[in-house]
Design a protein around this motif. Structure first.
Motif, PDB file in Angstrom:
ATOM      1  N   GLY A 130      37.984  32.959  38.205  1.00  0.00           N
ATOM      2  CA  GLY A 130      37.018  34.027  37.982  1.00  0.00           C
ATOM      3  C   GLY A 130      36.330  34.473  39.249  1.00  0.00           C
ATOM      4  N   LEU A 131      36.034  33.526  40.146  1.00  0.00           N
ATOM      5  CA  LEU A 131      35.416  33.874  41.424  1.00  0.00           C
ATOM      6  C   LEU A 131      36.344  34.757  42.253  1.00  0.00           C
ATOM      7  CD1 LEU A 131      33.857  30.410  42.313  1.00  0.00           C
ATOM      8  CD2 LEU A 131      32.578  32.515  41.867  1.00  0.00           C
TER       9      LEU A 131
ATOM     10  N   GLN B 150      28.435  35.467  36.385  1.00  0.00           N
ATOM     11  CA  GLN B 150      29.565  36.356  36.675  1.00  0.00           C
ATOM     12  C   GLN B 150      29.745  37.397  35.577  1.00  0.00           C
ATOM     13  OE1 GLN B 150      31.944  32.570  37.931  1.00  0.00           O
ATOM     14  NE2 GLN B 150      33.254  34.322  38.347  1.00  0.00           N
TER      15      GLN B 150
ATOM     16  N   GLU C  99      30.143  30.144  46.826  1.00  0.00           N
ATOM     17  CA  GLU C  99      30.608  29.308  45.720  1.00  0.00           C
ATOM     18  C   GLU C  99      32.112  29.060  45.820  1.00  0.00           C
ATOM     19  OE1 GLU C  99      30.163  27.041  42.263  1.00  0.00           O
ATOM     20  OE2 GLU C  99      28.628  27.951  43.530  1.00  0.00           O
TER      21      GLU C  99
ATOM     22  N   ASP D 130      36.382  38.259  40.615  1.00  0.00           N
ATOM     23  CA  ASP D 130      35.135  39.005  40.765  1.00  0.00           C
ATOM     24  C   ASP D 130      34.871  39.403  42.210  1.00  0.00           C
ATOM     25  OD1 ASP D 130      34.750  38.824  38.068  1.00  0.00           O
ATOM     26  OD2 ASP D 130      33.330  37.160  38.167  1.00  0.00           O
TER      27      ASP D 130
ATOM     28  N   LEU E  58      27.033  40.012  35.973  1.00  0.00           N
ATOM     29  CA  LEU E  58      27.272  40.872  37.138  1.00  0.00           C
ATOM     30  C   LEU E  58      28.415  41.851  36.873  1.00  0.00           C
ATOM     31  CD1 LEU E  58      26.848  38.205  39.950  1.00  0.00           C
ATOM     32  CD2 LEU E  58      25.337  40.159  39.526  1.00  0.00           C
ATOM     33  N   ARG E  59      29.430  41.405  36.135  1.00  0.00           N
ATOM     34  CA  ARG E  59      30.522  42.316  35.787  1.00  0.00           C
ATOM     35  C   ARG E  59      30.011  43.457  34.906  1.00  0.00           C
ATOM     36  NH1 ARG E  59      33.714  37.544  35.572  1.00  0.00           N
ATOM     37  NH2 ARG E  59      33.294  37.278  33.342  1.00  0.00           N
TER      38      ARG E  59
ATOM     39  N   MET F 244      27.324  29.542  36.233  1.00  0.00           N
ATOM     40  CA  MET F 244      28.011  30.506  37.091  1.00  0.00           C
ATOM     41  C   MET F 244      28.829  31.482  36.244  1.00  0.00           C
ATOM     42  SD  MET F 244      27.079  30.121  40.188  1.00  0.00           S
ATOM     43  CE  MET F 244      28.257  31.305  40.852  1.00  0.00           C
ATOM     44  N   GLY F 245      29.440  30.979  35.177  1.00  0.00           N
ATOM     45  CA  GLY F 245      30.197  31.865  34.296  1.00  0.00           C
ATOM     46  C   GLY F 245      29.311  32.918  33.666  1.00  0.00           C
TER      47      GLY F 245
ATOM     48  N   LEU G 278      28.582  34.872  45.183  1.00  0.00           N
ATOM     49  CA  LEU G 278      29.825  34.230  44.777  1.00  0.00           C
ATOM     50  C   LEU G 278      30.684  33.710  45.927  1.00  0.00           C
ATOM     51  CD1 LEU G 278      31.013  36.570  41.864  1.00  0.00           C
ATOM     52  CD2 LEU G 278      29.451  34.620  41.801  1.00  0.00           C
TER      53      LEU G 278
ATOM     54  N   THR H   5      26.559  40.563  44.771  1.00  0.00           N
ATOM     55  CA  THR H   5      27.598  39.763  44.121  1.00  0.00           C
ATOM     56  C   THR H   5      28.378  38.956  45.150  1.00  0.00           C
ATOM     57  OG1 THR H   5      27.806  41.387  42.339  1.00  0.00           O
ATOM     58  CG2 THR H   5      29.639  39.867  42.639  1.00  0.00           C
ATOM     59  N   ARG H   6      28.737  39.585  46.250  1.00  0.00           N
ATOM     60  CA  ARG H   6      29.450  38.863  47.315  1.00  0.00           C
ATOM     61  C   ARG H   6      28.586  37.738  47.873  1.00  0.00           C
ATOM     62  NH1 ARG H   6      31.135  44.249  48.584  1.00  0.00           N
ATOM     63  NH2 ARG H   6      29.437  44.460  50.092  1.00  0.00           N
TER      64      ARG H   6
END
Length: 333
Positions: A184-185, A132, A162, A188, A135-136, A128-129, A159, A155-156
């Motif tokens: 982070g979630l 993310q 999650e 983001d 995606l960033r 997941m990291g 995440l 992205t929404r």
């Protein structure tokens, strides 16, 4: 039969030439094979016949990227969730690097990312990291383009479930990797205007402001950043007041970073104006234009602010080597 080829790989810059001797590790049907790739092209035959797809560099320790032939790539995508954790991490990393370089379409990476939510094994937080971070990077590259909105929606969709499953509160015995994933979630999802996350963050901040309950320590920084992302009026003023009243460097930087994320141009001007006062330490004050620019909303505004107030900001930067030299580049995001 396995056909192997090699060539220098770079994520940017002109193509290079040359040949290395590369020690390869191949996993096929539960058996590990080690091969030294010495030539531009080599062919080998592995014993046995299995439907399990071949995996190269399954532990991710080799200093090379792996691009698979189309049929093998499709098989690895289909069987991604059955791969060992280290192989999942390596495959996801390689796909993104190859897409960044233009070697593969970004859809090849997204095909793997779409499979991540059901994973709950030891590699879940790391996977997941990676997703993310990718995606960033895509969000920054596509900011202001017609693709920005569909990417934010994707992205929404990835995440938000999650974070819902993980929850906002730390659980007893939770490891630091899971805590970092949660924070982070929140960051983001706030960055792509997830309304539920923005509302929850504002509620936690308001409770802290009113003295009803402190912000949970594990998500405090993420909550403050999320509030800044949507702050106008009272929330913006509250963040600004907290910045000016902060007694620790960590809090000053945290509140300043949140304020710099405002999408409102007038509020951004208020933030930039703080760089010309003695209300903040000089090292933070002179970083404010760069922080506003990094938020992507007001890059030109921040750059013009530095140009207009160059003498003031250069003087405040002091004599440390390179300090004032970074004022304009820092605002030129």
């Amino acid at each position: 039969r396995v056909d192997l080829t090699q060539r220098p790989f770079s994520s940017g810059g002109p193509p290079r030439t040359g040949r290395w001797q590369i020690p390869l590790v191949l996993d096929h049907g539960g058996r590990t094979h080690r091969v030294l790739l010495q030539h531009d092209r080599q062919t080998l035959t592995l014993p046995g016949c299995t439907a399990t797809p071949l995996v190269v560099n399954p532990q991710g320790v080799g200093f090379y990227r792996v691009a698979y032939a189309p049929a093998l790539q499709s098989a690895l995508t289909a069987g991604f969730l059955q791969l060992p954790p280290a192989a999942q991490i390596t495959l996801l990393s390689d796909r993104f690097a190859l897409a960044q370089s233009g070697e593969q379409p970004m859809s090849a990476w997204l095909d793997l990312v779409a499979q991540l939510p059901p994973t709950r094994g030891p590699a879940h937080a790391a996977l997941m990291g990676q997703a993310q971070a990718g995606l960033r990077l895509l969000g920054e590259a596509l900011h202001g383009s017609v693709a920005a909105a569909p990417l934010a929606a994707a992205t929404r969709a990835l995440l938000a479930p999650e974070l819902l499953a993980l929850g906002w509160a730390a659980r007893p015995g939770e490891d630091s990797e899971t805590e970092a994933l949660r924070a982070g979630l929140i960051r983001d999802l706030a960055a792509v205007d997830d309304t539920d996350v923005l509302a929850r963050a504002q509620a936690l901040f308001d409770d802290d402001e009113a003295g009803r309950a402190p912000m949970p320590a594990a998500v405090r920084a993420a909550v403050i950043g999320a509030v800044g992302r949507a702050a106008d009026g009272r929330p913006f003023n509250a963040l600004k007041r907290r910045l000016l009243a902060a007694t620790s460097d960590d809090d000053r930087w945290r509140f300043a970073s949140a304020l710099a994320r405002t999408p409102d141009a007038e509020r951004a001007r208020e933030v930039l104006a703080l760089s010309l006062t003695d209300a903040l330490p000089a090292n933070l004050a002179t970083r404010l234009p760069g922080m506003v620019s990094e938020a992507r909303w007001h890059g030109e505004l921040a750059y013009q602010h530095v140009v207009e107030h160059w003498a003031n900001l250069a003087a405040r930067s002091g004599g440390m080597f390179g300090a004032k030299a970074w004022l304009l580049p820092g605002a030129a995001w």
